[in-house]
Design a protein around this motif. Sequence first.
Motif, PDB file in Angstrom:
ATOM      1  N   UNK A 122     -28.595 -83.170  11.175  1.00  0.00           N
ATOM      2  CA  UNK A 122     -28.247 -83.453  12.225  1.00  0.00           C
ATOM      3  C   UNK A 122     -29.181 -84.320  13.167  1.00  0.00           C
ATOM      4  N   UNK A 123     -30.464 -84.014  12.956  1.00  0.00           N
ATOM      5  CA  UNK A 123     -31.525 -84.587  13.887  1.00  0.00           C
ATOM      6  C   UNK A 123     -31.241 -86.081  13.371  1.00  0.00           C
ATOM      7  N   UNK A 124     -31.234 -86.406  12.115  1.00  0.00           N
ATOM      8  CA  UNK A 124     -31.157 -87.875  11.615  1.00  0.00           C
ATOM      9  C   UNK A 124     -29.807 -88.402  11.917  1.00  0.00           C
ATOM     10  N   UNK A 125     -28.624 -87.884  12.073  1.00  0.00           N
ATOM     11  CA  UNK A 125     -27.444 -88.248  12.560  1.00  0.00           C
ATOM     12  C   UNK A 125     -27.490 -88.558  14.025  1.00  0.00           C
ATOM     13  N   UNK A 126     -28.216 -87.696  14.588  1.00  0.00           N
ATOM     14  CA  UNK A 126     -28.439 -88.146  16.309  1.00  0.00           C
ATOM     15  C   UNK A 126     -29.176 -89.348  16.233  1.00  0.00           C
ATOM     16  N   UNK A 127     -30.401 -89.341  15.525  1.00  0.00           N
ATOM     17  CA  UNK A 127     -31.334 -90.657  15.578  1.00  0.00           C
ATOM     18  C   UNK A 127     -30.591 -91.910  15.451  1.00  0.00           C
ATOM     19  N   UNK A 128     -29.823 -91.886  14.196  1.00  0.00           N
ATOM     20  CA  UNK A 128     -29.186 -93.087  13.986  1.00  0.00           C
ATOM     21  C   UNK A 128     -27.951 -93.344  14.954  1.00  0.00           C
ATOM     22  N   UNK A 129     -27.356 -92.311  15.364  1.00  0.00           N
ATOM     23  CA  UNK A 129     -26.267 -92.628  16.454  1.00  0.00           C
ATOM     24  C   UNK A 129     -26.887 -93.020  17.710  1.00  0.00           C
ATOM     25  N   UNK A 130     -27.876 -92.650  18.114  1.00  0.00           N
ATOM     26  CA  UNK A 130     -28.516 -92.972  19.314  1.00  0.00           C
ATOM     27  C   UNK A 130     -28.961 -94.384  19.319  1.00  0.00           C
ATOM     28  N   UNK A 131     -29.614 -94.653  18.388  1.00  0.00           N
ATOM     29  CA  UNK A 131     -30.329 -96.000  18.453  1.00  0.00           C
ATOM     30  C   UNK A 131     -29.141 -97.123  18.072  1.00  0.00           C
ATOM     31  N   UNK A 243     -34.769 -89.977  23.010  1.00  0.00           N
ATOM     32  CA  UNK A 243     -35.241 -88.414  23.004  1.00  0.00           C
ATOM     33  C   UNK A 243     -34.127 -87.693  22.105  1.00  0.00           C
ATOM     34  N   UNK A 244     -34.242 -87.061  21.255  1.00  0.00           N
ATOM     35  CA  UNK A 244     -33.480 -86.233  20.528  1.00  0.00           C
ATOM     36  C   UNK A 244     -33.785 -84.682  20.471  1.00  0.00           C
ATOM     37  N   UNK A 245     -32.858 -83.819  20.851  1.00  0.00           N
ATOM     38  CA  UNK A 245     -33.287 -82.623  20.910  1.00  0.00           C
ATOM     39  C   UNK A 245     -32.237 -81.445  20.022  1.00  0.00           C
ATOM     40  N   UNK A 246     -32.843 -81.095  18.869  1.00  0.00           N
ATOM     41  CA  UNK A 246     -31.998 -80.155  18.179  1.00  0.00           C
ATOM     42  C   UNK A 246     -32.699 -78.651  18.140  1.00  0.00           C
ATOM     43  N   UNK A 247     -33.439 -78.676  19.199  1.00  0.00           N
ATOM     44  CA  UNK A 247     -34.343 -77.246  19.413  1.00  0.00           C
ATOM     45  C   UNK A 247     -33.610 -76.247  20.023  1.00  0.00           C
ATOM     46  N   UNK A 248     -34.060 -76.323  21.513  1.00  0.00           N
ATOM     47  CA  UNK A 248     -33.169 -75.415  22.377  1.00  0.00           C
ATOM     48  C   UNK A 248     -33.267 -76.232  23.705  1.00  0.00           C
ATOM     49  N   UNK A 249     -32.206 -75.976  24.544  1.00  0.00           N
ATOM     50  CA  UNK A 249     -31.950 -76.799  25.780  1.00  0.00           C
ATOM     51  C   UNK A 249     -33.109 -76.490  26.657  1.00  0.00           C
ATOM     52  N   UNK A 250     -33.752 -75.244  26.549  1.00  0.00           N
ATOM     53  CA  UNK A 250     -34.770 -74.731  27.544  1.00  0.00           C
ATOM     54  C   UNK A 250     -36.229 -75.387  27.275  1.00  0.00           C
ATOM     55  N   UNK A 251     -36.183 -75.980  26.022  1.00  0.00           N
ATOM     56  CA  UNK A 251     -37.492 -76.702  25.831  1.00  0.00           C
ATOM     57  C   UNK A 251     -37.856 -78.171  26.683  1.00  0.00           C
ATOM     58  N   UNK A 252     -36.334 -78.546  27.000  1.00  0.00           N
ATOM     59  CA  UNK A 252     -36.589 -79.961  27.989  1.00  0.00           C
ATOM     60  C   UNK A 252     -36.156 -79.564  29.422  1.00  0.00           C
ATOM     61  N   UNK A 253     -36.867 -80.025  30.206  1.00  0.00           N
ATOM     62  CA  UNK A 253     -36.514 -79.808  31.809  1.00  0.00           C
ATOM     63  C   UNK A 253     -35.446 -80.866  31.822  1.00  0.00           C
ATOM     64  N   UNK A 254     -33.946 -80.070  31.789  1.00  0.00           N
ATOM     65  CA  UNK A 254     -33.100 -80.944  31.793  1.00  0.00           C
ATOM     66  C   UNK A 254     -32.430 -81.595  33.218  1.00  0.00           C
ATOM     67  N   UNK A 273     -28.289 -79.501  22.156  1.00  0.00           N
ATOM     68  CA  UNK A 273     -28.346 -78.264  22.703  1.00  0.00           C
ATOM     69  C   UNK A 273     -28.737 -78.212  24.279  1.00  0.00           C
ATOM     70  N   UNK A 274     -28.342 -77.300  25.046  1.00  0.00           N
ATOM     71  CA  UNK A 274     -28.514 -77.603  26.503  1.00  0.00           C
ATOM     72  C   UNK A 274     -29.011 -76.046  27.175  1.00  0.00           C
ATOM     73  N   UNK A 275     -29.461 -76.490  28.224  1.00  0.00           N
ATOM     74  CA  UNK A 275     -30.373 -75.219  29.075  1.00  0.00           C
ATOM     75  C   UNK A 275     -28.920 -74.112  29.312  1.00  0.00           C
ATOM     76  N   UNK A 276     -27.853 -74.249  29.450  1.00  0.00           N
ATOM     77  CA  UNK A 276     -26.931 -73.289  29.928  1.00  0.00           C
ATOM     78  C   UNK A 276     -25.713 -73.570  29.277  1.00  0.00           C
ATOM     79  N   UNK A 277     -25.900 -73.471  27.775  1.00  0.00           N
ATOM     80  CA  UNK A 277     -24.563 -73.599  27.130  1.00  0.00           C
ATOM     81  C   UNK A 277     -23.691 -72.550  27.343  1.00  0.00           C
ATOM     82  N   UNK A 295     -24.150 -77.851  19.946  1.00  0.00           N
ATOM     83  CA  UNK A 295     -24.977 -76.855  19.363  1.00  0.00           C
ATOM     84  C   UNK A 295     -24.241 -76.641  17.781  1.00  0.00           C
ATOM     85  N   UNK A 296     -24.216 -77.853  17.040  1.00  0.00           N
ATOM     86  CA  UNK A 296     -23.632 -77.664  15.640  1.00  0.00           C
ATOM     87  C   UNK A 296     -24.584 -78.076  14.817  1.00  0.00           C
ATOM     88  N   UNK A 297     -25.954 -77.942  15.059  1.00  0.00           N
ATOM     89  CA  UNK A 297     -26.831 -78.615  13.941  1.00  0.00           C
ATOM     90  C   UNK A 297     -26.988 -77.660  12.745  1.00  0.00           C
TER      91      UNK A 297
END
Length: 329
Positions: A122-131, A243-254, A273-277, A295-297
């Motif tokens: 999923x991280x790779x899919x987001x990487x390709x999609x975003x770029x 930026x790609x985030x497949x971790x938790x929304x809280x890790x990034x200052x949304x 992922x997002x801070x308040x899913x 949140x489907x990774x």
Amino acid sequence: MSSPAAAPAASPAGITGTNILQVGPVNPVVSAALVEEFGATRLPDDAPARQAHLDEHGDAVRVAVCSGRFGVDADLMARLPHLEAVISFGVGYDSTDVAQAERRGITVSNTPDVLNDCVADTALALYLDVLRRTSASDRYVRAGSWETEGNFPLTTRATGRTVGILGLGRIGQAIATRLEGFGCTIEYHNRHEVEGSPYRYRSSPQELASSVDVLIVAATGGPSTRGLVDATVLDALGPQGHLINISRGTVVDQEALVDALVNGRLAGAGLDVFADEPHVPQELLGLDQVVLLPHVASGTHETRADMAALVLENLRSYLATGTLTTPIR
């Protein structure tokens, strides 16, 4: 006529169904097994019913089974004075009060490894999609814009980029391995340098962000990583960075992320992922340079089956031996 449900499981420690509590929704296979095999009870979602259930049964609970999203938080754990183990469906366990669990000698398990590949995919899919703006290009065609406005704008090459991985654990390593196939240069930041890693270590998230084209967040969630990717890190990544985030929304200052994307201080983002899913900031919904996933990774049939099997393996192990198969520490 259907066969009768199996009797609740017992263990040398005397744990039976009345001692096992399901907290929040979990995988359907796990939920069915908790009732049919173990005779477990479920904590009601409605606040008054939840309170009544805890008043009547809270003292008896010794094992809680939950998901990574709906864990055993501080208040609930305090209501379970005889809790011994928390068995969580998911690799993340930041919704469970791990600090209180450690103080009280409560063991906690998660489901590591079995979801590494799908999350990395999923991280790779987001990487390709975003770029390469794949989703945006699809919307462009569907809207009829190709015919009326001409060719879609040029995008960014995905091959040969310098990519930073924030959190080079099992999932981070799986992401790095995939990116090597695209000729990418990999750098990383962890709390500690990974011995024997072939990738360049950076001493802080900000230093890492300042040296890469794309920053992939794969750090564990929880209090220690909350807001780890803040405005200074995003500014270091810069207006050409992604930026790609497949971790938790809280890790990034949304709030800082939204501000950077809206005002062009960041080129794009791919977010699972997002801070308040499940709530997603409205400002992101209209941005074509942002890819949003619900949140489907780890959301494949195969991975969810493996996760369910591991949750039940942890439960059976605890009932039989008092130990968990995959404790977090």
